[in-house]
Scaffold this active site. Structure first.
Site, PDB file in Angstrom:
ATOM      1  N   TRP A  44       0.640  -9.866   3.941  1.00 43.72           N
ATOM      2  CA  TRP A  44       0.158  -8.416   2.726  1.00 43.72           C
ATOM      3  C   TRP A  44       1.345  -9.400   1.218  1.00 43.72           C
ATOM      4  O   TRP A  44       0.181  -9.482  -0.038  1.00 43.72           O
ATOM      5  CB  TRP A  44       0.524  -7.780   2.643  1.00 43.72           C
ATOM      6  CG  TRP A  44      -0.551  -6.410   2.947  1.00 43.72           C
ATOM      7  CD1 TRP A  44      -1.597  -5.846   2.336  1.00 43.72           C
ATOM      8  CD2 TRP A  44      -0.990  -6.031   4.275  1.00 43.72           C
ATOM      9  NE1 TRP A  44      -2.605  -5.590   3.173  1.00 43.72           N
ATOM     10  CE2 TRP A  44      -1.640  -5.887   4.368  1.00 43.72           C
ATOM     11  CE3 TRP A  44      -0.584  -7.022   5.605  1.00 43.72           C
ATOM     12  CZ2 TRP A  44      -2.720  -5.231   5.821  1.00 43.72           C
ATOM     13  CZ3 TRP A  44      -1.035  -7.221   7.230  1.00 43.72           C
ATOM     14  CH2 TRP A  44      -2.335  -5.936   6.840  1.00 43.72           C
TER      15      TRP A  44
ATOM     16  N   GLU B 263      -9.948  -4.999   9.588  1.00 47.28           N
ATOM     17  CA  GLU B 263      -9.517  -4.003   9.084  1.00 47.28           C
ATOM     18  C   GLU B 263     -10.429  -2.720   8.869  1.00 47.28           C
ATOM     19  O   GLU B 263     -11.661  -3.521   8.013  1.00 47.28           O
ATOM     20  CB  GLU B 263      -8.759  -4.297   8.091  1.00 47.28           C
ATOM     21  CG  GLU B 263      -7.842  -3.176   7.553  1.00 47.28           C
ATOM     22  CD  GLU B 263      -6.999  -3.353   6.268  1.00 47.28           C
ATOM     23  OE1 GLU B 263      -6.557  -3.952   5.950  1.00 47.28           O
ATOM     24  OE2 GLU B 263      -7.393  -2.278   5.766  1.00 47.28           O
TER      25      GLU B 263
ATOM     26  N   ASN C 227      -3.622 -11.896   3.142  1.00 41.67           N
ATOM     27  CA  ASN C 227      -4.969  -9.635   3.371  1.00 41.67           C
ATOM     28  C   ASN C 227      -5.837  -9.440   1.908  1.00 41.67           C
ATOM     29  O   ASN C 227      -4.746  -9.289   1.292  1.00 41.67           O
ATOM     30  CB  ASN C 227      -3.721  -8.298   3.540  1.00 41.67           C
ATOM     31  CG  ASN C 227      -4.800  -7.557   3.950  1.00 41.67           C
ATOM     32  OD1 ASN C 227      -5.691  -7.474   4.816  1.00 41.67           O
ATOM     33  ND2 ASN C 227      -4.470  -6.261   2.433  1.00 41.67           N
ATOM     34  N   GLU C 228      -6.810  -9.782   2.074  1.00 39.92           N
ATOM     35  CA  GLU C 228      -7.970  -9.417   1.243  1.00 39.92           C
ATOM     36  C   GLU C 228      -7.569 -10.196  -0.001  1.00 39.92           C
ATOM     37  O   GLU C 228      -7.800 -10.128  -1.102  1.00 39.92           O
ATOM     38  CB  GLU C 228      -7.584  -7.879   1.060  1.00 39.92           C
ATOM     39  CG  GLU C 228      -8.687  -7.064   1.767  1.00 39.92           C
ATOM     40  CD  GLU C 228      -7.724  -5.492   1.957  1.00 39.92           C
ATOM     41  OE1 GLU C 228      -7.640  -4.699   0.823  1.00 39.92           O
ATOM     42  OE2 GLU C 228      -8.280  -4.364   2.847  1.00 39.92           O
TER      43      GLU C 228
ATOM     44  N   THR D 213       0.958  -1.345  -0.326  1.00 40.91           N
ATOM     45  CA  THR D 213      -0.017  -0.093  -0.113  1.00 40.91           C
ATOM     46  C   THR D 213       1.080   0.728  -0.211  1.00 40.91           C
ATOM     47  O   THR D 213       0.860   1.977  -1.116  1.00 40.91           O
ATOM     48  CB  THR D 213      -0.722   0.137   1.002  1.00 40.91           C
ATOM     49  OG1 THR D 213      -2.041  -1.313   1.271  1.00 40.91           O
ATOM     50  CG2 THR D 213      -1.316   1.293   0.947  1.00 40.91           C
TER      51      THR D 213
ATOM     52  N   ARG E 181     -14.695   3.819   3.206  1.00 40.10           N
ATOM     53  CA  ARG E 181     -15.137   3.167   2.690  1.00 40.10           C
ATOM     54  C   ARG E 181     -16.674   2.220   3.831  1.00 40.10           C
ATOM     55  O   ARG E 181     -16.022   2.240   5.191  1.00 40.10           O
ATOM     56  CB  ARG E 181     -14.651   2.308   1.995  1.00 40.10           C
ATOM     57  CG  ARG E 181     -13.350   1.271   2.524  1.00 40.10           C
ATOM     58  CD  ARG E 181     -13.185   0.035   1.281  1.00 40.10           C
ATOM     59  NE  ARG E 181     -11.905   0.672   1.340  1.00 40.10           N
ATOM     60  CZ  ARG E 181     -10.191   1.343   1.488  1.00 40.10           C
ATOM     61  NH1 ARG E 181     -10.863   0.267   2.679  1.00 40.10           N
ATOM     62  NH2 ARG E 181      -9.823   2.420   1.536  1.00 40.10           N
TER      63      ARG E 181
END
Ligand SMILES: *[C@@H]1O[C@H](CO)[C@@H](O)[C@H](O)[C@H]1NC(C)=O
Ligand SMILES: *[C@@H]1O[C@H](CO)[C@@H](O)[C@H](O)[C@H]1NC(C)=O
Ligand SMILES: *[C@@H]1O[C@H](CO)[C@@H](O)[C@H](O)[C@H]1NC(C)=O
Ligand SMILES: *[C@@H]1O[C@H](CO)[C@@H](O)[C@H](O)[C@H]1NC(C)=O
Ligand SMILES: *[C@@H]1O[C@H](CO)[C@@H](O)[C@H](O)[C@H]1NC(C)=O
Length: 681
Positions: free
Chosen positions: A149, A272, A195-196, A107, A394
Site C-alpha cells: 500500500w 478486494e 494497491n489502488e 487505512t 460500495r
C-alpha cells in the site's frame, strides 16, 4: 405448516425426494403456498467446464487490521485462527492476502517495512509473517498473496512515487518474497503491484524478469488491484505485458466486469471486496457477491477486506472484517455471520476446481454457482439475498427483487449418477435471533438425476457430494470488557514475539521495541519511533507521528510517559489524551496534546497538526536526556507536569469530550518512550 404446504402440491411437481420444505420462516402471508416462480436448471459437464476456480480469501492489512489479534492470550488466539483458516472448521479460507508493510498509513494504521532504510533489512517486523505461518500451519494448501500500500521513503529517492526507479522497487518487493522463504519458509503464490494506485508497465515487466532470475517462476503477478481499466486495455495493446500478468484483479467491481477484461483471456478476480460492517446485512452482501462475482462478472476469486476486525472499532471501517477480535485485554471475540457464509463455499470447493457452464441467475431472483473437482464431486451454492439485506459498502446497488421460488435441478453428464447431496443452510434475518447459520439439513435424494428445492428469500444453500463439512464451535470466549482503565507498559521485554508493544496502534510512523545496550540501566528497553522520512504514502499520513492506545470513550485521564528526543535541533515529542481520530483521517486528529521540544519550549495544542495552541512556554527540556511528561485531563480542565512538577495548569478543554491516549513525535524523527502509564475514566 410449511411442510404440510409441500405435501399438498401435486406429486408431479415434486422431482426427487425433498426434505427441505421446513426451512420456511416468518414471511409475508402466502409464503407457504406454491411459489410464484418455478424454473429448471441443467447442470452438465458433457460440453466441457467453465473457468477454473481460484479460491475465496481475505486481506490482513491495508492497513493494520490484524493489529490487536496478535496480543490475544491462548487459547483464544488459536481459536480465532482456527475459525479463519482450519479446513472443515469455520471459514476455511483458501487465500490469505497480506500487506507488505511500507511504514505508511494504509487505512487503520501503519505496518512496518522490512526495509525502513536503504541499508536496512529485517524480516521479523510486524505480524503478517506470523499470520501467514499460522495460516499455513492449519492449511498447508492456503495460497499467499503480498501487496504493498505504501513504501518507505528511500524507494522514491525524494519523490512520493515508487516507479521513477523501478529497479529499486523491484529489488524491495523481490527481497520481501525471498525473505519470506529464507526466514519463514513461506512460498508466496501471488504478488501485486500497488494497491489502488497507478501501475507502470515497465515496472511489471522488470518484476517478472527479476522474479524469474531468482527462481521465482511460480510467483504469479496480479495487476493492478484498482479498476478493470486501464489495465485491461493496456494488456490488449502490449503483448509483452500480456505475457507477464497472470490475473486481472479489480476492487469492489459490484459483481460486474468489462468487455476488455474478458477479451484479455486472463483470470479475473475481485481482489478486494466486501468491506462492510459484519452484521447480517454484511453477511448478505458477502453471500451475494461470492456467487454473483462469477455469475455476472466471470470472477474466479473473491477476497474480502478484511480478514478479522482486530483494530479499535472507532477507527475508519470499524468491524468490516469477516469476524471481530478487537479485545485482546479480555479475550472476547465474536464469530460473525460472514464466517459461516464463507464456509458455504470454502468447505466444499478448492482452488483448482472448475465452475460449470450454466447461467446462474435464478428466475425468481438470486443466483447459484456449481463447481466440480473433475473427479465426480459436485457443489452447488445458491443465494437468494434481497436488496436491503445484501447492500455492500460500495458500489451503489441498483434495486432488484427476489421472491420465494422453486428451483429444479437436472444433473447430467457425469453428475447423472449422483444419488444424494449433503445440504447446508443459512437464513439471514435482520437480527441474529432470526438468523440460522450453516446448519446441516437432511441430505436431498436425487431421483433420475433431478431434485427440486423451495427457496425463500435471504437464504443460502450448499448442496454437495462432499461429506466433509463441519460447523465447529468453541466454548464461548470471555465476556466483553472495556480496555483496562489503569494500564502500564515499561517495554522491558527481552525476546519480544512482535516488534510492537501490545495495544499501541501506530497511525503515522512506526513504534518498535528498542534495546540500548549502552544505557546505564533505567532505559535499556524502550519503545522507539523509527520512521525518519515521510513514506511514499497511500493516504494522508500526518506530518507528525502518532500511536494510539486505550478506550475511545475515555474522558478523564492521567497519561504519564518518559520521553527521550534524539533530534537535537527541532525535535519534539508529545503525550496526548482524548485523541479522536486515526486511520485515513489521522491528519485531522484532535485531542489534548502536551508537547515538549528540543529547543527548550513546550506547547499544549488541541490538534495533532499543532495549529490550535492552547498554552505555550519554556520547559528547559533538551534532546538526549530522559524526562517524564504527565498530562492530566479532568472535565473541561487540563494540566501538565514535567518530571513530576507542575508546568502548566487550568487550560480549558471544550472538545473533544473523549478519545484514546497517544504518544508521538513532532516530525519523522527518532524518539524514545518508556514507562507508559494511563489511568482513565
Ligand atoms: C470426491 O472428493 C473426495 C474427497 O476429495 C474423493 O475421495 C472422491 O474420490 C471424489 N469423487 C467422488 C465421486 O466422490
Ligand atoms: C427490508 O425489506 C423488508 C421487506 O420489504 C422490510 O420488511 C424490512 O423492514 C426492510 N428492512 C430494512 C432494514 O430496510
Ligand atoms: C543509548 O544510551 C547511551 C547512554 O545513555 C546514550 O548516550 C545514547 O544516546 C543512547 N542511544 C540511543 C539511540 O538512544
Ligand atoms: C470527568 O470529569 C468531569 C469533571 O470532574 C465529570 O463531570 C465527568 O462525569 C467525568 N467523566 C467520567 C466518565 O467519569
Ligand atoms: C487553577 O484553578 C484553580 C481552581 O479554580 C485555582 O485555585 C488556581 O489558582 C488556578 N491556577 C492557576 C495557575 O491559575
Amino acid at each position: 405448516m410449511a411442510c404440510a404446504g409441500l405435501s399438498q402440491r401435486p406429486a408431479a411437481l415434486l422431482w426427487g425426494w425433498l426434505l427441505l420444505g421446513c426451512s420456511w420462516g416468518p414471511g409475508p402471508p402466502g409464503v407457504g403456498a406454491a411459489p410464484r416462480f418455478s424454473a429448471a436448471y441443467v447442470l452438465d459437464d458433457a460440453g466441457g467446464l467453465g473457468r477454473r476456480f481460484d479460491g475465496i480469501g481475505a486481506v490482513s492489512g491495508g492497513g493494520a487490521t490484524s493489529r490487536l489479534l496478535v496480543n490475544y492470550q491462548e487459547p483464544y488466539r488459536s481459536q480465532i485462527l482456527d475459525y479463519l483458516f482450519k479446513p472443515n472448521f469455520g471459514a476455511a479460507l483458501h487465500i490469505l492476502k497480506v500487506e507488505i508493510g511500507g511504514d505508511g498509513q494504509s487505512t487503520d494504521g501503519t505496518e512496518p517495512s522490512h526495509m525502513h532504510y536503504e541499508d536496512d533489512e529485517n524480516y521479523f517486523r510486524g505480524y503478517e509473517w506470523w499470520l501467514m505461518k499460522e495460516a499455513k500451519k492449519r492449511n498447508p494448501q492456503i495460497k499467499l498473496i503480498g501487496l504493498p500500500w505504501t513504501f518507505p521513503a528511500w524507494i522514491g529517492k525524494g519523490e512520493n512515487w515508487p516507479y521513477d526507479h523501478p529497479d529499486v522497487t523491484v529489488y524491495y518487493i523481490v527481497s520481501w518474497i525471498l525473505g519470506a522463504k529464507q526466514y519463514h519458509d513461506l512460498d508466496i503464490d501471488y504478488i501485486g503491484i500497488w494497491n489502488e494506485r497507478a501501475f507502470n508497465s515497465k515496472y511489471i515487466k522488470l518484476l517478472r524478469y527479476t522474479l524469474d532470475k531468482h527462481g521465482l517462476q511460480q510467483v504469479r503477478i496480479i495487476a493492478s488491484d484498482r479498476l478493470w481499466e486501464p489495465i485491461s486495455f493496456v494488456l490488449l495493446l502490449d503483448s509483452e505485458l500480456h505475457g507477464v500478468v497472470d490475473v486481472i484483479g479489480a476492487h469492489y467491481p459490484g459483481t460486474k466486469t468489462v468487455l476488455n477484461a474478458i477479451l484479455t483471456g486472463k483470470k479475473l478476480w475481485s481482489s478486494e471486496d466486501y468491506s462492510t460492517f459484519n452484521d447480517e446485512v454484511g453477511a448478505g452482501c458477502w453471500a451475494r457477491i461470492l456467487n454473483q462475482n462469477y455469475v455476472n462478472g466471470k470472477m474466479t476469486s473473491t477476497i474480502a477486506w478484511n480478514l478479522v476486525a482486530s483494530y479499535y472499532e472507532e477507527l475508519p471501517y470499524g468491524r468490516c472484517g469477516l469476524m471481530t477480535a478487537q479485545e485482546p485485554w479480555s479475550g472476547h471475540y465474536k464469530v460473525e455471520a460472514p464466517i459461516w457464509i464463507t464456509a458455504h463455499t470454502t468447505q466444499f470447493t478448492q482452488p483448482g476446481w472448475s465452475y460449470l457452464q450454466v447461467d446462474g441467475h435464478l428466475k425468481g431472483g438470486g443466483s447459484f454457482v456449481a463447481l466440480t473437482d473433475g473427479l465426480g464431486n459436485l457443489t452447488i451454492i445458491i443465494e437468494t439475498m434481497s436488496h436491503n439485506h445484501s447492500r455492500c459498502i460500495r458500489p451503489l446497488l441498483l434495486p432488484f427483487s427476489v421472491s420465494p421460488q422453486r428451483a429444479t435441478f437436472y444433473l447430467k453428464g457425469s453428475f447423472y449418477m449422483v444419488k444424494t447431496l449433503q445440504v447446508w443452510h443459512s437464513r439471514l434475518g435482520f437480527e441474529s435471533a432470526h438468523t440460522t447459520l450453516f446448519q446441516q439439513l437432511h441430505p436431498v435424494k436425487v431421483w433420475k438425476g433431478s431434485f427440486s428445492l423451495d427457496l425463500n428469500v435471504d437464504e443460502v444453500y450448499t448442496l454437495t457430494t462432499l461429506k466433509t463439512g463441519q460447523k465447529h464451535i468453541y466454548p464461548d470466549p470471555p465476556p466483553s470488557q472495556p480496555f483496562p482503565s489503569n494500564y502500564k507498559d515499561d517495554f522491558n521485554i527481552r525476546n519480544p514475539p512482535f516488534s510492537e508493544a501490545p495495544n499501541f496502534a501506530d497511525q503515522t510512523g512506526v513504534f518498535e521495541y528498542f534495546i540500548n545496550t549502552s544505557d546505564p540501566g533505567d532505559h535499556v528497553f524502550t519503545l522507539r519511533q523509527v520512521v525518519v522520512q515521510r513514506p511514499i504514502t497511500w493516504s494522508s499520513d500526518a506530518d507528525q507521528t502518532i500511536s494510539i492506545i486505550g478506550n475511545f470513550q475515555w474522558e478523564n485521564f492521567t497519561v504519564t510517559c518518559d520521553i527521550y528526543m534524539e533530534q537535537p535541533r527541532d525535535g519534539g515529542v508529545f503525550v496526548a489524551g482524548r485523541v479522536d481520530n486515526g486511520g485515513i483521517y489521522v491528519r485531522s486528529t484532535k485531542g489534548v496534546f502536551f508537547w515538549v521540544f528540543a529547543d527548550g519550549t513546550y506547547r499544549v495544542t488541541g490538534d495533532l497538526g499543532g495549529e490550535e495552541i492552547l498554552m505555550k512556554g519554556d520547559s528547559g527540556v533538551r534532546a538526549h536526556a530522559w524526562h517524564t511528561l504527565t498530562l492530566n485531563i479532568q472535565g473541561t480542565s487540563a494540566s501538565g507536569l514535567l518530571n513530576g512538577y507542575p508546568l502548566w495548569e487550568n487550560v480549558t478543554i471544550t472538545e473533544p469530550s473523549n478519545g484514546w491516549a497517544a504518544i508521538g513525535t513532532r516530525s519523522f524523527e527518532f524518539a524514545q518512550f518508556d514507562n507508559f502509564h494511563v489511568e482513565a475514566s
